[in-house]
Design a protein around this motif. Sequence first.
Motif, short mmCIF file in Angstrom:
data_model
loop_
_atom_site.label_atom_id
_atom_site.label_comp_id
_atom_site.label_asym_id
_atom_site.label_seq_id
_atom_site.Cartn_x
_atom_site.Cartn_y
_atom_site.Cartn_z
N ASP A 160 31.29 -38.61 -15.92
CA ASP A 160 32.37 -38.80 -14.94
C ASP A 160 32.53 -37.56 -14.09
O ASP A 160 32.65 -37.63 -12.86
N LEU A 161 32.57 -36.41 -14.75
CA LEU A 161 32.75 -35.16 -14.03
C LEU A 161 31.57 -34.86 -13.11
O LEU A 161 31.74 -34.36 -12.00
N ASN A 203 41.59 -32.10 -8.88
CA ASN A 203 42.27 -33.26 -8.30
C ASN A 203 41.93 -34.52 -9.07
O ASN A 203 42.77 -35.42 -9.23
N TYR A 204 40.71 -34.59 -9.56
CA TYR A 204 40.30 -35.73 -10.38
C TYR A 204 41.16 -35.81 -11.64
O TYR A 204 41.66 -36.88 -12.00
N VAL A 250 31.93 -36.90 -9.95
CA VAL A 250 32.93 -36.32 -9.06
C VAL A 250 32.39 -35.05 -8.39
O VAL A 250 32.54 -34.86 -7.18
N ILE A 272 37.44 -31.33 -8.74
CA ILE A 272 37.49 -31.73 -10.15
C ILE A 272 38.93 -31.66 -10.65
O ILE A 272 39.38 -32.55 -11.39
N ASP A 304 44.61 -37.09 -10.52
CA ASP A 304 44.68 -38.47 -10.06
C ASP A 304 44.53 -39.49 -11.17
O ASP A 304 45.11 -40.57 -11.10
N ARG A 324 38.38 -44.81 -14.72
CA ARG A 324 38.17 -43.43 -15.13
C ARG A 324 38.80 -43.26 -16.50
O ARG A 324 39.89 -43.76 -16.76
N ARG A 366 46.14 -45.51 -6.97
CA ARG A 366 45.50 -44.31 -6.43
C ARG A 366 45.94 -44.08 -4.98
O ARG A 366 46.24 -42.96 -4.58
#
Length: 241
Positions: free
Chosen positions: A50-51, A88-89, A54, A86, A92, A148, A227
Amino acid sequence: MIDPKEAEKLFREYRQTGDIATRNKLVEEYFYVAEILAKKFAGRGVEYDDLLQVASEGLISGVEKFDPDMGVQFTTYITPTVTGIIKNYFRDFSRTVRPPRRVYSLAAKVRSEVNEYFKQNGVKPTVRQLSEKIGASEEQIIEALEYRAPMSLDAKVQSEDGEGHLYDVIPDLSDSFEKFEDKEALKTEIAKLDPTEQKVVAFRFVQGKSQSEVGKILGVSQMFVSRAERKIVEKLREALL
């Protein structure tokens, strides 16, 4: 690792021509930066794949925006940029709800396929390509792309002041529009939002509809609305406060 002079030459070429092949070459050369930063934040409540996805998106955006006339090397520019993306990920998606196992399993396959395709082609695959490759419907692929992994607010993250907790870097969004005192200024800024964002504002904050109801009206998922809502509030807060 690419030579700085060669990198500058490619960046200037890309800014002049907008050639996608040149952009992809730059992304490929600096992909190691995305990998390093993804690994740096891994193990803190969210999966590495996931990271990496992003970070890769941030890398592409950085390559497209970088100006060699800034007087700094690209690595100096892109490292804090991707680090911020990252963070901000984490902000969010920190409050997402764990989906059914089928979605979780499919999301893992989709992330793996997206990352593999990106490494080979320098761009992300389309929903149709993912659907054909994995053997799932396009609707299921979209649902998986929106997912996510949830994470704990106590998860460790790296901040400018060193290692801290996730809740230290997540802004408080609970006040929504209540603290925007200048209503006329608020209306002006809302008018600057794109049409979809304006509809979200109207349905959610004027008509009082739920996120699920808004999703059905707009033909999107509840998660998409959630989102969008957070991004709208942040955008307005930045403009007005």
